[in-house]
Design an enzyme around this catalytic site. Structure first.
Site, PDB file in Angstrom:
ATOM      1  N   TRP A   1      66.134 -37.789 -21.144  1.00 20.78           N
ATOM      2  CA  TRP A   1      67.318 -38.608 -20.902  1.00 20.78           C
ATOM      3  C   TRP A   1      68.467 -38.063 -21.763  1.00 20.78           C
ATOM      4  CZ3 TRP A   1      69.613 -42.003 -24.662  1.00 20.78           C
ATOM      5  CH2 TRP A   1      70.760 -42.661 -24.168  1.00 20.78           C
TER       6      TRP A   1
ATOM      7  N   ARG B   1      63.402 -51.360 -20.237  1.00 18.02           N
ATOM      8  CA  ARG B   1      64.742 -51.936 -20.223  1.00 18.02           C
ATOM      9  C   ARG B   1      64.681 -53.362 -19.658  1.00 18.02           C
ATOM     10  NH1 ARG B   1      70.559 -50.230 -17.657  1.00 18.02           N
ATOM     11  NH2 ARG B   1      71.688 -50.138 -19.610  1.00 18.02           N
TER      12      ARG B   1
ATOM     13  N   ASP C   1      72.165 -46.800  -9.081  1.00 14.48           N
ATOM     14  CA  ASP C   1      71.464 -46.424 -10.315  1.00 14.48           C
ATOM     15  C   ASP C   1      69.974 -46.725 -10.193  1.00 14.48           C
ATOM     16  OD1 ASP C   1      71.150 -45.531 -12.905  1.00 14.48           O
ATOM     17  OD2 ASP C   1      72.660 -46.856 -13.766  1.00 14.48           O
TER      18      ASP C   1
ATOM     19  N   CYS D   1      72.493 -41.979  -9.346  1.00 17.11           N
ATOM     20  CA  CYS D   1      72.402 -41.985 -10.803  1.00 17.11           C
ATOM     21  C   CYS D   1      71.010 -42.482 -11.133  1.00 17.11           C
ATOM     22  CB  CYS D   1      73.466 -42.950 -11.342  1.00 17.11           C
ATOM     23  SG  CYS D   1      73.389 -43.220 -13.119  1.00 17.11           S
TER      24      CYS D   1
ATOM     25  N   ASP E   1      74.002 -39.171 -18.863  1.00 16.26           N
ATOM     26  CA  ASP E   1      74.670 -40.194 -19.672  1.00 16.26           C
ATOM     27  C   ASP E   1      75.319 -39.575 -20.906  1.00 16.26           C
ATOM     28  OD1 ASP E   1      74.254 -42.319 -18.045  1.00 16.26           O
ATOM     29  OD2 ASP E   1      72.542 -43.133 -19.138  1.00 16.26           O
TER      30      ASP E   1
HETATM   31  C1  GLA Z   1      72.572 -46.053 -16.675  1.00 18.91           C
HETATM   32  C2  GLA Z   1      73.662 -45.153 -16.123  1.00 18.91           C
HETATM   33  C3  GLA Z   1      74.952 -45.422 -16.848  1.00 18.91           C
HETATM   34  C4  GLA Z   1      75.330 -46.863 -16.705  1.00 18.91           C
HETATM   35  C5  GLA Z   1      74.205 -47.740 -17.196  1.00 18.91           C
HETATM   36  C6  GLA Z   1      74.456 -49.198 -16.900  1.00 18.91           C
HETATM   37  O1  GLA Z   1      72.223 -45.694 -17.952  1.00 18.91           O
HETATM   38  O2  GLA Z   1      73.295 -43.824 -16.238  1.00 18.91           O
HETATM   39  O3  GLA Z   1      75.969 -44.589 -16.363  1.00 18.91           O
HETATM   40  O4  GLA Z   1      75.629 -47.131 -15.363  1.00 18.91           O
HETATM   41  O5  GLA Z   1      72.959 -47.402 -16.591  1.00 18.91           O
HETATM   42  O6  GLA Z   1      73.437 -49.993 -17.313  1.00 18.91           O
END
Ligand code: GLA
Length: 750
Positions: free
Chosen positions: A218, A462, A497, A545, A567
């Protein structure tokens, strides 16, 4: 061009004075740049003959060296054990004497795992058929018209188990690309379990190669790793249910001397978003077998009589111009034969995303203030990220409750979207449709909709669970909620996402005998919903994403023309992440934003200008509170946006040349985008760490026409392409993390 030829191969068997002979059918696929050849023996074995640079119009069957070692002396009879364990197979099976990594393995009605697939027939079709089951397209794949590609379909049969396997080989006419996939049919009268069904196998005659993979984590996705092949197995895979940040579904086998610009590289990329395997095995004869496909780990698929199973496709790129050549071919292929829809060839709006600006702490007024300021600077779209739904103030609730959080957005989305639209800006929104929070109305109403094993503790990541997308009822329900939101206001972009891997992989609706299918059924469910979304909203800009770039794979590009790359938005870390990502994926698909400093993840401060120049290699945007950054930084935004508009056509459509290598040097990184007609180029240089008492850095450009003369807009100098590429540019900078951009256009033809 796909052709076949029958030949008789004659050879001496040791201990016998007479010549032996065997009828062999050679099938070859050629385009101008490469050749792929296979042969069918009298007994129906499908053997690999050659893959590489285009070769002459010769009978290639000598490469099979059928004479060697595999005959019983004086009997002219094939010594099957030795033959099976040393021959290069197109689609090796388990259990019949080939002890290397197989592509195919079953459990038949008698509980037996051996399988013996033999050639039955083949056919050639123009173009490239979609990957279907019962005539319905089931899994993403590259596409091509009848003028652009040709497809060979070889049907293999195991009459004992009543199975047919179709092997698809498509060769592109103008790109050094082949694709391979496999499809299984149960033509017997009993159930069979498919335990392993990989998509491609390529045999290399020696182990004199290196293997390159893209590995990370990550916020550190797709680091380039290179290692020599050695005896035994070398592999990358995913067992997480998503293609993963840890390993990309990519591998390259390359010559020892291959580098960025020279040497033979064979790149492989699986068009799939779930568990995959990419593996090379070097055997006792020092031959290398590369296989790729759905990970057989924890996979088992019940195939009833008349049922079909379609395995995803492997994209195979051949390059004799090193990794750079490989990447440019992948880019051309994905831009023209994978990415689809309204946004395929269009410039994407410059967006501002509120995630790093506000995290969960926002309301309508705060978002509007950001949009208002952003619109004055030329930014074209506001994207509202996580936290707008249910009662979500932190990441521990509300996933699955896709209705507006009134405390933050009184009156729903429409008032905010209308106000943003009135500024002349588009509006986009974040969803995580595959998830459910424990603290949610959805989970309270339907705990059985989460992927789970009844009676076992469910692992939270999470604070969330994964919805069982193998269940059409779940998909329909989620899609209904998405539609309600999308229809409630003028929403023109969705960030889809996916923020956790799968655990306790079980479904409350699948029967026990189909539970191991959930890994793959989940992925098919995701494709189904993305397909519905993009069909019903054809102009919607979809950005994928997965905690950043955790699902950056070609299958996602089939639905979304862009993917959030990572990220980690620190411009210096991004040099590596974007370098590795560009191995397969074009800049037009890489989400890249300018964020605030010190960077929230890394803590580093990088000049605003450099942040802009690095984010320009992608779909450009901002990820900061534009109302709170310094005046000086804010003043740079209109210029950056202008540069984006000016150079995006070149970056989106041009050829990408990597010049520096941030994995090898912390001195500098550099790259260029060159237009297809070689009339213009944008060259970007980033000084990573400054150094005292050193001459300027000399950097040689790439990809220009040596004979053309180019005017550099920044220096006013006119130099020929050959000078720029052979003598280079001298670039002086002071300080760390400084960037420079140079734009070249043809001054006059030589
Ligand atoms: C993930 C995405 C981020 C954002 C967060 C929101 O980590 O990669 O860009 O959208 O979730 O929780």
């Amino acid at each position: 061009m796909i052709r076949e030829q029958e030949t008789t191969v004659r050879f001496h068997v040791w201990g016998s004075p007479e010549l032996s002979e065997e009828r062999v059918r050679l099938i070859r696929l050629d385009n101008d740049g490469m050749t792929y050849a296979m042969a069918v023996t009298e007994e129906g074995y499908l053997l690999h003959v050659y893959y590489g640079k285009r070769c002459g119009e010769d009978d290639l069957t000598y490469l099979l060296h059928l004479e060697e070692g595999n005959y019983v002396p004086r009997h002219h009879k094939r010594e099957k054990g030795g033959f099976m364990d040393s021959r290069p197979f197109e689609y090796p099976c388990h259990g019949i004497g080939d002890y290397r990594e197989p592509c195919f393995m079953i459990l038949d009605g008698d509980g037996m795992s051996s399988c013996d697939l033999r050639y039955k027939s083949h056919r050639i079709v123009q173009g490239k058929p979609a990957l279907t089951e019962k005539g319905v397209s089931v899994i993403p794949a590259t596409f091509a018209g009848s003028e652009e590609a040709e497809t060979l379909i070889v049907t293999m049969e195991d009459s004992h188990a009543g199975l047919l396997v179709e092997l698809n080989y498509s060769i592109f006419r103008n790109l050094n690309v082949m694709t391979r996939s496999a499809k299984v049919y149960n033509r017997g009268y009993r159930d069979t379990r498919v335990q392993r069904v990989l998509s491609a196998c390529v045999e290399f005659p020696s182990d004199r190669y290196d293997m390159v993979t893209l590995n990370g984590s990550w916020a550190r996705e797709r680091g380039v790793c290179r290692a020599p092949l050695h005896g035994g197995v070398q592999a990358v895979d995913s067992r997480r249910g998503i293609s993963s940040a840890q390993h990309n579904p990519f591998a390259a086998i390359c010559a020892k001397n291959a580098d960025e610009d020279h040497g033979e590289v064979f790149g492989f990329n699986l068009v799939y978003s779930g568990n995959f395997l990419a593996e090379t095995e070097v055997n006792d004869k020092r031959q290398a077998r590369f296989v790729m496909g759905i990970n057989p780990y924890d996979f088992s698929w019940l195939l009833k009589p008349e049922e079909e199973f379609t395995a995803p496709e492997v994209v195979m790129v051949y390059s004799e111009e090193g990794f750079g050549g490989m990447s440019r071919t992948f880019h051309d292929l994905y831009r023209n034969h994978l990415i689809r829809g309204y946004w395929k060839d269009r410039e994407r709006p410059v967006l501002i995303n509120n995630w790093e600006a506000t995290y969960f702490n926002f309301d309508q007024d705060k978002l509007y203030a950001i949009a208002e300021q952003a619109s004055k600077l030329g930014i074209e779209m506001l994207v509202m990220d996580d936290g707008w739904f249910g009662h979500r103030d932190f990441d521990d609730s509300s996933l699955g409750d896709w209705h507006v959080y009134e405390k933050k957005l009184a009156g729903g989305l429409k008032p905010l979207v209308d106000r943003v639209n009135a500024l002349g800006m588009k509006f986009g929104i974040w969803f995580e449709p595959e998830m459910v929070s424990e603290d949610s109305e959805l989970y309270r109403a339907h705990p059985e909709w989460a992927i789970q094993i009844i009676g076992r503790e469910l692992t939270q990541m999470r604070a969330q669970y994964v919805l069982d997308y193998s269940n059409a009822e779940v998909r329909d329900y989620v899609y209904g909620m998405l539609r309600n939101i999308l229809d409630s206001a003028n929403i023109e972009y969705v960030k889809w996402d996916m923020n956790r891997a799968l655990t306790e992989v079980g479904s409350t609706t699948l029967p026990a005998k189909r539970q191991r299918e959930l890994w793959h059924r989940y992925v098919l469910g995701v494709y189904d919903l993305m397909n519905r979304l993009t069909t019903d909203y054809p102009k919607l800009l979809l950005e994928n994403c997965s905690s950043g770039g955790g699902r950056f794979d070609p299958a996602m590009l089939y639905f979304s023309p862009q993917i959030w790359t990572s990220d980690d938005t620190d411009a210096i870390e991004r040099l590596k992440i974007q370098y590795g990502t560009s191995f397969c994926y074009p800049a037009s698909a890489m989400g890249a934003h300018v964020s605030d400093c010190p960077n929230h993840l890394v803590g580093r401060t990088v000049p605003f200008e450099t942040r802009g120049d690095v984010a320009l290699v992608g779909t450009f945007g901002y990820e900061l509170d534009v109302t709170r950054i310094s005046e000086e930084d804010r003043n740079q935004i209109p210029g950056q946006v202008e540069r984006f508009h000016r150079f995006n056509p070149l970056i989106r459509k041009g050829d990408h040349y990597r010049i520096g290598n941030p994995f090898e040097s912390s001195e500098y990184d550099a790259w260029a985008f060159v237009s297809k007609d070689k009339n213009e180029a944008l060259f970007t240089f980033v000084r990573i760490l400054g150094a005292a008492n050193m001459p300027p850095v000399n950097v040689k450009l790439k990809g220009l026409d040596p004979k053309k003369r180019y005017l550099c807009e920044q220096t006013g100098q006119v130099l020929s392409g050959s000078t720029l590429m052979n003598c280079g540019l001298n670039i002086g900078t002071r300080g760390d993390f400084m960037s420079k951009q140079y734009y070249f256009r043809v001054a006059e033809e030589a």
